[in-house]
Motif scaffolding. Structure first.
Motif, PDB file in Angstrom:
ATOM      1  N   PRO A  39       2.997   5.544 -15.743  1.00  0.00           N
ATOM      2  CA  PRO A  39       1.849   5.687 -14.838  1.00  0.00           C
ATOM      3  C   PRO A  39       1.442   7.140 -14.668  1.00  0.00           C
ATOM      4  N   SER A  40       0.138   7.364 -14.645  1.00  0.00           N
ATOM      5  CA  SER A  40      -0.383   8.692 -14.367  1.00  0.00           C
ATOM      6  C   SER A  40      -0.312   8.967 -12.866  1.00  0.00           C
ATOM      7  N   ALA A  41      -0.664  10.189 -12.477  1.00  0.00           N
ATOM      8  CA  ALA A  41      -0.639  10.531 -11.049  1.00  0.00           C
ATOM      9  C   ALA A  41      -1.588   9.642 -10.257  1.00  0.00           C
ATOM     10  N   ALA A  42      -2.783   9.386 -10.826  1.00  0.00           N
ATOM     11  CA  ALA A  42      -3.745   8.524 -10.131  1.00  0.00           C
ATOM     12  C   ALA A  42      -3.225   7.105 -10.004  1.00  0.00           C
ATOM     13  N   GLU A  43      -2.533   6.615 -11.040  1.00  0.00           N
ATOM     14  CA  GLU A  43      -1.992   5.256 -10.982  1.00  0.00           C
ATOM     15  C   GLU A  43      -0.836   5.169  -9.990  1.00  0.00           C
ATOM     16  N   ARG A  44      -0.053   6.227  -9.893  1.00  0.00           N
ATOM     17  CA  ARG A  44       1.026   6.219  -8.893  1.00  0.00           C
ATOM     18  C   ARG A  44       0.446   6.159  -7.480  1.00  0.00           C
ATOM     19  N   VAL A  45      -0.615   6.923  -7.248  1.00  0.00           N
ATOM     20  CA  VAL A  45      -1.269   6.876  -5.937  1.00  0.00           C
ATOM     21  C   VAL A  45      -1.817   5.483  -5.677  1.00  0.00           C
ATOM     22  N   GLU A  46      -2.422   4.876  -6.705  1.00  0.00           N
ATOM     23  CA  GLU A  46      -2.978   3.530  -6.545  1.00  0.00           C
ATOM     24  C   GLU A  46      -1.874   2.512  -6.259  1.00  0.00           C
ATOM     25  N   GLU A  47      -0.726   2.641  -6.953  1.00  0.00           N
ATOM     26  CA  GLU A  47       0.387   1.738  -6.700  1.00  0.00           C
ATOM     27  C   GLU A  47       0.915   1.894  -5.279  1.00  0.00           C
ATOM     28  N   LEU A  48       1.004   3.150  -4.817  1.00  0.00           N
ATOM     29  CA  LEU A  48       1.460   3.380  -3.442  1.00  0.00           C
ATOM     30  C   LEU A  48       0.482   2.792  -2.436  1.00  0.00           C
ATOM     31  N   GLU A  49      -0.818   2.910  -2.727  1.00  0.00           N
ATOM     32  CA  GLU A  49      -1.812   2.330  -1.827  1.00  0.00           C
ATOM     33  C   GLU A  49      -1.695   0.804  -1.797  1.00  0.00           C
ATOM     34  N   GLU A  50      -1.490   0.181  -2.966  1.00  0.00           N
ATOM     35  CA  GLU A  50      -1.330  -1.272  -3.014  1.00  0.00           C
ATOM     36  C   GLU A  50      -0.070  -1.699  -2.272  1.00  0.00           C
ATOM     37  N   LEU A  51       1.021  -0.937  -2.457  1.00  0.00           N
ATOM     38  CA  LEU A  51       2.254  -1.256  -1.752  1.00  0.00           C
ATOM     39  C   LEU A  51       2.062  -1.135  -0.245  1.00  0.00           C
ATOM     40  N   THR A  52       1.353  -0.078   0.179  1.00  0.00           N
ATOM     41  CA  THR A  52       1.093   0.105   1.608  1.00  0.00           C
ATOM     42  C   THR A  52       0.265  -1.043   2.157  1.00  0.00           C
ATOM     43  N   GLU A  53      -0.749  -1.483   1.395  1.00  0.00           N
ATOM     44  CA  GLU A  53      -1.574  -2.598   1.846  1.00  0.00           C
ATOM     45  C   GLU A  53      -0.746  -3.878   1.977  1.00  0.00           C
ATOM     46  N   ARG A  54       0.145  -4.117   1.000  1.00  0.00           N
ATOM     47  CA  ARG A  54       0.986  -5.320   1.079  1.00  0.00           C
ATOM     48  C   ARG A  54       1.919  -5.254   2.283  1.00  0.00           C
ATOM     49  N   LEU A  55       2.491  -4.064   2.528  1.00  0.00           N
ATOM     50  CA  LEU A  55       3.387  -3.934   3.680  1.00  0.00           C
ATOM     51  C   LEU A  55       2.635  -4.111   4.994  1.00  0.00           C
ATOM     52  N   LEU A  56       1.428  -3.543   5.059  1.00  0.00           N
ATOM     53  CA  LEU A  56       0.628  -3.712   6.274  1.00  0.00           C
ATOM     54  C   LEU A  56       0.251  -5.175   6.479  1.00  0.00           C
ATOM     55  N   GLU A  57      -0.074  -5.851   5.373  1.00  0.00           N
ATOM     56  CA  GLU A  57      -0.428  -7.267   5.486  1.00  0.00           C
ATOM     57  C   GLU A  57       0.764  -8.085   5.971  1.00  0.00           C
ATOM     58  N   ARG A  58       1.937  -7.804   5.413  1.00  0.00           N
ATOM     59  CA  ARG A  58       3.131  -8.539   5.849  1.00  0.00           C
ATOM     60  C   ARG A  58       3.488  -8.202   7.294  1.00  0.00           C
ATOM     61  N   ASP A  59       3.281  -6.935   7.667  1.00  0.00           N
ATOM     62  CA  ASP A  59       3.552  -6.562   9.056  1.00  0.00           C
ATOM     63  C   ASP A  59       2.607  -7.290  10.002  1.00  0.00           C
ATOM     64  N   ALA A  60       1.317  -7.395   9.597  1.00  0.00           N
ATOM     65  CA  ALA A  60       0.355  -8.118  10.425  1.00  0.00           C
ATOM     66  C   ALA A  60       0.723  -9.593  10.533  1.00  0.00           C
ATOM     67  N   LEU A  61       1.167 -10.183   9.418  1.00  0.00           N
ATOM     68  CA  LEU A  61       1.580 -11.593   9.445  1.00  0.00           C
ATOM     69  C   LEU A  61       2.811 -11.779  10.330  1.00  0.00           C
TER      70      LEU A  61
END
Length: 418
Positions: free
Chosen positions: A199-221
């Motif tokens: 993964p490039s730097a941009a892809e790592r940032v995108e993966e971290l953003e997706e992971l954060t969104e999933r964690l926030l979604e699970r936290d909301a659930l």
């Protein structure tokens, strides 16, 4: 002796690992295009270094042109994951190691450049592996024939001078050298794949953003499940206790009806949350409770024996969906908290929508119960913290504490959340 055994196992380990041979296969597959192009020009029957240099260079423009297409990167990534990295049951294998190689289309010219460099590297190392795979076994046959005293017709570029039985003893060495060469070349290729297809730097940032969104979604659930099921269990415990002490068949019948309705609503919420967890990323079509359903919360609390007054001002139906749903959960948690800690003392609930002020205001108050007189329903304090978190995510605020001899939960939410 143990150290000697460990050393021998370390020396032989590359020859016993399955990934050594899958990497060898990957290397040979990379040479296919070189041999196909070489068969067209300049041919595969040359015997000079310049001729074979042409075989190595002619396919390069074709490979560079193919690397421009974004789909080439996931194609190469899937092959590298499958053949270059250990499988999930191998030592050092598993999804963690394979995640070092991405399988996404090229999103930038930098990604295309890295893919092009990888494909050229794969082409040349594959050609080298193919040449070694042909020449070293041929050399073994040459040595074997020389040891047996006969003329050899092996296609080896290295000729063995003369005949001697000792050459036969050396025959296994080129094959052994080939195995270790393929193990080393495969390891280097796997390392290059991690760097060039990783993964490039941009892809790592995108993966971290997706992971954060999933964690926030699970936290909301998790918060929603806590509020819904916690409310249902609290109401059930309070109603059951009130029915036991009331000694009235009529009151008991109302309490059982309320328990049934509250439990059914909690099961619906639980089923919806579980569907979301099983199929992440898909929105559920079922209706979710909103501030318009506040009356049902109040009725459930009243059925538990509490005296609840509900005041609604303003057009509740015009509140945006996310604000209305989160407001309903906050009101539910505030009532649950009142029932849990105040028992059946009067609870005043005021839900007001001030459209002109651009906000929703929720206010829940209940007199503080005497020490030791509230119902014992447990509770970890996560509910009110969840109310504050919900309000903060919507750009609002929530406060809870003692006010003039009562416990007050006050929430303000903007109608246009960030």
């Amino acid at each position: 002796m143990a150290c000697h055994d460990d050393g021998m196992r370390g020396v032989l380990r590359p020859l016993t690992r399955a990934v050594t041979y899958t990497r060898w296969l990957h290397l040979l597959a990379g040479a296919v295009i070189a041999f196909v192009c070489g068969a067209v020009y300049p041919g595969l029957d040359g015997d000079t270094a310049g001729h074979w240099l042409l075989v190595a260079l002619v396919p390069v423009p074709l490979v560079l042109g193919a690397a421009v297409f974004p789909a080439m990167r996931p194609a190469e990534g899937h092959q590298a994951r499958l053949l270059l990295l250990p499988g999930p049951h191998a030592r050092g294998g598993g999804p963690e190691g394979r995640s070092a190689i991405v399988a996404r289309p090229s999103a930038s010219w930098r990604d295309r450049g890295r893919t092009a460099l990888w494909m050229v590297l794969r082409l040349e190392t594959g050609l080298l592996a193919a040449v070694l795979s042909l020449q070293l076994p041929a050399l073994s046959l040459e040595l074997l024939d020389a040891g047996l005293g006969r003329e050899s017709d092996a296609a080896s570029v290295l000729r063995v001078p003369g005949h001697h039985w000792g050459f036969a003893l050396l025959a296994p060495l080129p094959v052994l050298a080939l195995l270790y060469a393929m193990a080393g070349l495969g390891a280097l290729t796997a390392g290059a794949a991690r760097r060039l297809l990783g993964p490039s730097a941009a892809e790592r940032v995108e993966e971290l953003e997706e992971l954060t969104e999933r964690l926030l979604e699970r936290d909301a659930l998790a918060r929603e499940l806590h509020d819904s099921v916690g409310h249902a269990l609290t109401v059930t415990v309070v109603q059951a206790g009130a029915a036991r002490t009331a000694g009235s068949p009529e009151f008991t019948d109302r309490a059982l009806t309320a328990i049934e309705e509250t439990g059914r609503e909690a099961l619906e919420d639980l089923d919806r949350v579980l569907r979301v967890l099983r199929r992440p990323g898909r929105e559920e079509a079922g209706r979710r409770p909103s501030l318009e359903d506040s009356g049902r919360l109040v009725e459930a609390a009243r059925a538990a024996g509490a005296e609840v007054d509900l005041e609604v001002t303003g057009p509740v139906g015009r509140v945006p969906g996310p604000v209305s749903r989160e407001g309903h959960r906050m009101l539910q948690e505030a009532l649950t908290n009142a029932l849990r800690h105040a028992g059946t003392v009067p609870v005043t609930v005021r839900a007001r929508v001030a459209v002109g002020d651009g906000r929703v205001e929720l206010d829940v108050r209940n007199p503080l119960a005497p020490e030791g007189h509230g119902p014992d329903t447990g509770g970890s304090g996560n509910g009110l913290r969840g109310v504050r978190e919900r309000a903060a995510l919507l750009g609002g605020r929530a406060d809870a504490g003692r006010v003039a001899g009562a416990w007050r939960v006050h929430v303000e939410l903007p109608l246009d959340p960030p």
